[in-house]
Motif scaffolding. Sequence first.
Motif, short mmCIF file in Angstrom:
data_model
loop_
_atom_site.label_atom_id
_atom_site.label_comp_id
_atom_site.label_asym_id
_atom_site.label_seq_id
_atom_site.Cartn_x
_atom_site.Cartn_y
_atom_site.Cartn_z
N VAL A 244 0.85 -1.20 0.00
CA VAL A 244 0.00 0.00 0.00
C VAL A 244 0.88 1.25 0.00
CG1 VAL A 244 -1.89 1.19 1.15
CG2 VAL A 244 -1.73 -1.31 1.32
N PRO A 245 1.21 1.77 -1.18
CA PRO A 245 2.10 2.93 -1.25
C PRO A 245 1.42 4.28 -1.11
CG PRO A 245 1.60 2.17 -3.46
CD PRO A 245 0.89 1.23 -2.51
N ASN A 246 0.08 4.33 -1.25
CA ASN A 246 -0.59 5.63 -1.27
C ASN A 246 -2.07 5.47 -0.92
OD1 ASN A 246 -1.89 4.69 -3.68
ND2 ASN A 246 -0.07 5.34 -4.85
N LYS B 36 -4.80 2.31 -0.78
CA LYS B 36 -5.48 2.11 0.50
C LYS B 36 -6.99 2.04 0.29
CE LYS B 36 -6.25 4.25 5.04
NZ LYS B 36 -5.94 5.40 5.93
N GLY B 37 -7.52 2.95 -0.53
CA GLY B 37 -8.95 2.95 -0.82
C GLY B 37 -9.38 1.70 -1.55
N VAL C 274 -6.64 -0.66 6.77
CA VAL C 274 -5.23 -0.42 6.43
C VAL C 274 -4.63 0.57 7.42
CG1 VAL C 274 -3.64 0.32 4.64
CG2 VAL C 274 -5.77 -0.83 4.00
N THR C 275 -3.54 0.17 8.07
CA THR C 275 -2.89 1.05 9.04
C THR C 275 -1.42 1.32 8.70
OG1 THR C 275 -2.33 -0.86 10.43
CG2 THR C 275 -4.39 0.31 10.92
N GLY C 276 -0.91 0.66 7.66
CA GLY C 276 0.49 0.87 7.28
C GLY C 276 0.66 0.73 5.79
N ASP C 277 1.88 0.34 5.36
CA ASP C 277 2.15 0.24 3.93
C ASP C 277 1.95 -1.18 3.38
OD1 ASP C 277 4.37 -1.00 4.99
OD2 ASP C 277 5.82 0.43 4.20
#
Length: 306
Positions: A266-268, A272-273, A283-286
């Motif tokens: 998850v880079p952005n 995340k969406g 989602v809480t991190g990358d």
Amino acid sequence: MTTQVFGHKSPDTDSTGSPIIWAWYLSEIKGEPATPALLGEPNTEAAFMLTHWGLDKPEIISDVAEGAPVVIVDTNNPAELPASINSADIRAIIDHHKLVGGLETKGPIDITVRPLACTATIMVDLMGDDAAKMPTAIKGAALTCILSDTLEFRSPTTTDHDKAVAQKLAADLGVNITEFAAQMFAAKSDVSAFSDADLIRMDSKEYEVDGTKFRVSVLETTAPEIPLGRKDSLMETYKTVQAEDGVDEVLLFVVDILKEEATLLVPNDLVKGVAEKSFGATVTGDTVVLPGIMSRKKQIIPNLKV
């Protein structure tokens, strides 16, 4: 004129083995000269299959000539095929994916698309009694393809028929499925020689959702810590891949074959969406772990939302 048989770009095991299987059938059983081809370098598991069964690596081609006879396997998506595919003489399509549209043929052709986990399973069915004539190496290719696409029957795409065909092939070959699959997955998990861009593209498909073009990449492995240990550099390389491939975003899922789960990088906020809307994830991190997610075809692509 010799018919070329090939699958999709970024060839995985099924798109490497199935052209070999069908070219053998056309040439040796039907008496129609045919040769397998690849639209890129095979992945590590496919390379293992070729070495293990003593098969020659098919020629890698970048395009097809106008009017050249071809058979398309393991895809029906023009985006995954040579740029000039619609100028070729498409003779047949054998596939197990949803219909995409966009292919044009010179006349009526044979099309077989079945809801099975693997193209090789369909091919064994189409051969009928002639399947018994497959030499050891061709049977081995078929078995490897089925075990790869089903993740040794763990994938939700697996049908009872895929499993039955694989078990019969294994019995004919004297192969222990569990032991052989472990060898396959070990080969698939060895990605140390590949660049980040290679890993992103290795097993990937382009897919558009509501105007957003994604490269949806899957890394199936029994050692997820290896690619996840490179997550920072992988996500940095997304920018290069997006620019070169003309896509808006990369979605990279690291599938843990043994735990039967996927980890999405998850880079952005966009990704995340996607994770939250598509899979109900928090989602809480990358990275985010998605339990039970194993199949791009059945679980990832159909659920993508932006």
